[in-house]
Design a protein around this motif. Structure first.
Motif, PDB file in Angstrom:
ATOM      1  N   GLN A  10     -89.248  80.597  80.240  1.00 55.67           N
ATOM      2  CA  GLN A  10     -89.333  79.735  81.222  1.00 55.67           C
ATOM      3  C   GLN A  10     -89.393  78.204  80.562  1.00 55.67           C
ATOM      4  O   GLN A  10     -88.856  77.114  80.810  1.00 55.67           O
ATOM      5  N   VAL A  11     -89.871  77.919  79.316  1.00 53.85           N
ATOM      6  CA  VAL A  11     -89.771  76.795  78.816  1.00 53.85           C
ATOM      7  C   VAL A  11     -88.661  76.423  78.330  1.00 53.85           C
ATOM      8  O   VAL A  11     -88.245  75.338  78.322  1.00 53.85           O
ATOM      9  N   LEU A  12     -87.776  77.194  77.625  1.00 52.11           N
ATOM     10  CA  LEU A  12     -86.628  77.307  77.236  1.00 52.11           C
ATOM     11  C   LEU A  12     -85.748  76.656  78.317  1.00 52.11           C
ATOM     12  O   LEU A  12     -85.019  75.839  78.307  1.00 52.11           O
ATOM     13  N   ASP A  13     -85.591  77.400  79.429  1.00 52.13           N
ATOM     14  CA  ASP A  13     -84.708  77.183  80.535  1.00 52.13           C
ATOM     15  C   ASP A  13     -85.238  75.800  81.205  1.00 52.13           C
ATOM     16  O   ASP A  13     -84.346  75.130  81.689  1.00 52.13           O
ATOM     17  N   THR A  14     -86.262  75.513  81.304  1.00 52.61           N
ATOM     18  CA  THR A  14     -86.638  74.473  81.901  1.00 52.61           C
ATOM     19  C   THR A  14     -86.503  73.145  81.025  1.00 52.61           C
ATOM     20  O   THR A  14     -85.900  72.077  81.600  1.00 52.61           O
ATOM     21  N   LEU A  15     -86.640  73.106  79.904  1.00 48.06           N
ATOM     22  CA  LEU A  15     -86.357  71.936  79.014  1.00 48.06           C
ATOM     23  C   LEU A  15     -84.942  71.723  78.911  1.00 48.06           C
ATOM     24  O   LEU A  15     -84.465  70.773  78.828  1.00 48.06           O
ATOM     25  N   GLY A  16     -84.230  72.971  78.638  1.00 50.22           N
ATOM     26  CA  GLY A  16     -82.773  72.826  78.820  1.00 50.22           C
ATOM     27  C   GLY A  16     -82.041  72.316  79.830  1.00 50.22           C
ATOM     28  O   GLY A  16     -81.276  71.527  79.946  1.00 50.22           O
ATOM     29  N   GLN A  17     -82.644  72.866  81.025  1.00 54.89           N
ATOM     30  CA  GLN A  17     -82.045  72.125  82.131  1.00 54.89           C
ATOM     31  C   GLN A  17     -82.288  70.564  82.411  1.00 54.89           C
ATOM     32  O   GLN A  17     -81.327  69.998  83.058  1.00 54.89           O
ATOM     33  N   ARG A  18     -83.453  70.224  82.124  1.00 52.57           N
ATOM     34  CA  ARG A  18     -83.914  68.899  82.038  1.00 52.57           C
ATOM     35  C   ARG A  18     -82.939  68.098  81.247  1.00 52.57           C
ATOM     36  O   ARG A  18     -82.305  67.000  81.580  1.00 52.57           O
ATOM     37  N   ILE A  19     -82.559  68.699  79.972  1.00 50.21           N
ATOM     38  CA  ILE A  19     -81.707  67.791  79.174  1.00 50.21           C
ATOM     39  C   ILE A  19     -80.387  67.918  79.649  1.00 50.21           C
ATOM     40  O   ILE A  19     -79.784  66.721  79.905  1.00 50.21           O
ATOM     41  N   VAL A  20     -79.756  68.810  80.388  1.00 57.49           N
ATOM     42  CA  VAL A  20     -78.477  68.849  80.664  1.00 57.49           C
ATOM     43  C   VAL A  20     -78.313  68.011  81.998  1.00 57.49           C
ATOM     44  O   VAL A  20     -77.464  67.357  82.481  1.00 57.49           O
ATOM     45  N   ASP A  21     -79.449  68.072  82.984  1.00 58.65           N
ATOM     46  CA  ASP A  21     -79.526  67.345  84.226  1.00 58.65           C
ATOM     47  C   ASP A  21     -79.683  65.819  83.940  1.00 58.65           C
ATOM     48  O   ASP A  21     -79.338  64.958  84.929  1.00 58.65           O
ATOM     49  N   GLY A  22     -79.880  65.508  82.648  1.00 59.38           N
ATOM     50  CA  GLY A  22     -80.229  64.026  82.313  1.00 59.38           C
ATOM     51  C   GLY A  22     -81.476  63.550  82.633  1.00 59.38           C
ATOM     52  O   GLY A  22     -82.027  62.249  82.507  1.00 59.38           O
ATOM     53  N   VAL A  23     -82.526  64.520  82.859  1.00 67.56           N
ATOM     54  CA  VAL A  23     -83.811  63.950  83.029  1.00 67.56           C
ATOM     55  C   VAL A  23     -84.526  63.763  81.855  1.00 67.56           C
ATOM     56  O   VAL A  23     -85.052  62.577  81.888  1.00 67.56           O
ATOM     57  N   LEU A  24     -84.165  64.369  80.721  1.00 66.41           N
ATOM     58  CA  LEU A  24     -84.446  64.090  79.309  1.00 66.41           C
ATOM     59  C   LEU A  24     -83.294  63.424  78.676  1.00 66.41           C
ATOM     60  O   LEU A  24     -82.326  64.271  78.439  1.00 66.41           O
ATOM     61  N   THR A  25     -83.078  62.245  78.511  1.00 61.66           N
ATOM     62  CA  THR A  25     -81.981  61.495  78.056  1.00 61.66           C
ATOM     63  C   THR A  25     -81.794  61.385  76.438  1.00 61.66           C
ATOM     64  O   THR A  25     -82.957  61.689  75.883  1.00 61.66           O
ATOM     65  N   PRO A  26     -80.646  61.378  75.866  1.00 64.99           N
ATOM     66  CA  PRO A  26     -80.705  61.336  74.412  1.00 64.99           C
ATOM     67  C   PRO A  26     -81.317  60.247  74.000  1.00 64.99           C
ATOM     68  O   PRO A  26     -81.781  59.051  74.443  1.00 64.99           O
ATOM     69  N   GLY A  27     -82.112  60.547  72.805  1.00 64.72           N
ATOM     70  CA  GLY A  27     -83.173  59.715  72.235  1.00 64.72           C
ATOM     71  C   GLY A  27     -84.630  60.024  72.597  1.00 64.72           C
ATOM     72  O   GLY A  27     -85.414  59.544  71.609  1.00 64.72           O
ATOM     73  N   THR A  28     -84.825  60.693  73.936  1.00 63.71           N
ATOM     74  CA  THR A  28     -86.200  60.950  74.052  1.00 63.71           C
ATOM     75  C   THR A  28     -86.835  62.105  73.128  1.00 63.71           C
ATOM     76  O   THR A  28     -86.261  63.042  72.661  1.00 63.71           O
ATOM     77  N   VAL A  29     -87.919  61.593  72.666  1.00 66.90           N
ATOM     78  CA  VAL A  29     -88.827  62.683  71.760  1.00 66.90           C
ATOM     79  C   VAL A  29     -89.591  63.546  72.719  1.00 66.90           C
ATOM     80  O   VAL A  29     -90.484  63.319  73.681  1.00 66.90           O
ATOM     81  N   VAL A  30     -89.215  64.901  72.573  1.00 63.56           N
ATOM     82  CA  VAL A  30     -89.959  66.000  73.101  1.00 63.56           C
ATOM     83  C   VAL A  30     -91.394  66.299  72.489  1.00 63.56           C
ATOM     84  O   VAL A  30     -91.406  66.621  71.190  1.00 63.56           O
ATOM     85  N   ARG A  31     -92.651  65.917  72.926  1.00 65.11           N
ATOM     86  CA  ARG A  31     -93.775  66.141  72.312  1.00 65.11           C
ATOM     87  C   ARG A  31     -94.266  67.675  72.581  1.00 65.11           C
ATOM     88  O   ARG A  31     -94.694  67.897  73.806  1.00 65.11           O
ATOM     89  N   PRO A  32     -94.366  68.434  71.568  1.00 70.58           N
ATOM     90  CA  PRO A  32     -94.771  69.855  71.727  1.00 70.58           C
ATOM     91  C   PRO A  32     -96.277  69.966  72.424  1.00 70.58           C
ATOM     92  O   PRO A  32     -96.495  70.860  73.249  1.00 70.58           O
ATOM     93  N   GLU A  33     -97.236  69.000  71.955  1.00 73.44           N
ATOM     94  CA  GLU A  33     -98.411  68.979  72.716  1.00 73.44           C
ATOM     95  C   GLU A  33     -98.341  68.782  74.288  1.00 73.44           C
ATOM     96  O   GLU A  33     -99.203  69.569  75.056  1.00 73.44           O
TER      97      GLU A  33
END
Length: 235
Positions: A10-33
């Protein structure tokens, strides 16, 4: 209750889809917490998901910065998981065109090799899949058509006898399966003409005619590419 594997997916698919969709743009820092809090999962689940994303070229850990999102130039664009995410994104038609153009350089060569291959059972698998596509057309069974289509292209690449082409079968299968999320019938539903183009390839391979097999495969993939270009939304 979801299993650890289910939470990871679930976490992998959601984060991966957000990156590919451009919701998380290049350079964004993903904070594990923050991710752990959003999904109510442990840090270890988040770390495992980030490791997979890193292996696919979507993120990269950087010292004193954290895990940063990378641009498309770093992505493993032939990986089935990335193909699935792009297939569910605004890049759907772009990906179809790009990979169909790649297939134009691969599958006609594979078909010619298959026509010259000594493995009769592998060649028979190509013919059987093409026959199943025609049968699915007669029943108007789109699910069976897709499964036969997947088997056809895998069988064709397998019959080439080339290990690299065989590996490419996973990429082709992933691309074919993304079509189920697109609602345009002209490019996702079975058609008799498309099934007959597959049968023409199978006949040429079975007849051991390498030139005809290559030409028929070129025609098959080119028509599909042109259909996707014609159907792509204009901006």
């Amino acid at each position: 209750m979801p299993t650890a594997r289910g939470l990871h997916a679930q976490v992998l698919d959601t984060l991966g889809q957000r990156i590919v969709d451009g919701v998380l743009t290049p350079g964004t820092v993903v904070r594990p917490e923050l991710v752990a809090a959003e999904f109510a999962v442990s840090r270890s689940v988040v770390r495992e998901a980030l490791r997979v994303l890193q292996s696919l070229g979507l993120v990269e850990p950087r010292q004193r910065v954290g895990t940063q999102v990378l641009g498309i130039g770093s992505w493993e664009l032939l990986a089935p998981t990335v193909i699935r995410w792009r297939g569910a994104s605004p890049a759907y038609f772009v990906q179809q065109r790009e990979l169909l153009e790649l297939r134009l350089g691969v599958e006609p060569v594979a078909a010619a090799l298959a026509a010259a291959a000594p493995d009769a059972s592998a060649v028979g698998a190509v013919s059987a899949a093409a026959a199943d596509m025609l049968a699915a057309c007669a029943r108007e069974d789109s699910r069976a058509y897709l499964e036969a289509d997947v088997r056809f292209h895998r069988a064709l690449l397998d019959a080439s006898g080339n290990a690299v082409f065989r590996h490419f079968a996973g990429t082709v299968e992933a691309l074919l399966r993304t079509r189920t999320s697109e609602s345009r019938d002209t490019i996702t539903r079975w058609t008799r003409d498309a099934a007959e183009r597959h049968e023409a390839v199978a006949r040429a391979v079975a007849d051991r005619d390498a030139v005809r097999a290559s030409d028929a495969t070129t025609a098959l993939v080119r028509v599909t590419r042109d259909e996707f270009i014609a159907e792509a939304p204009t901006r």
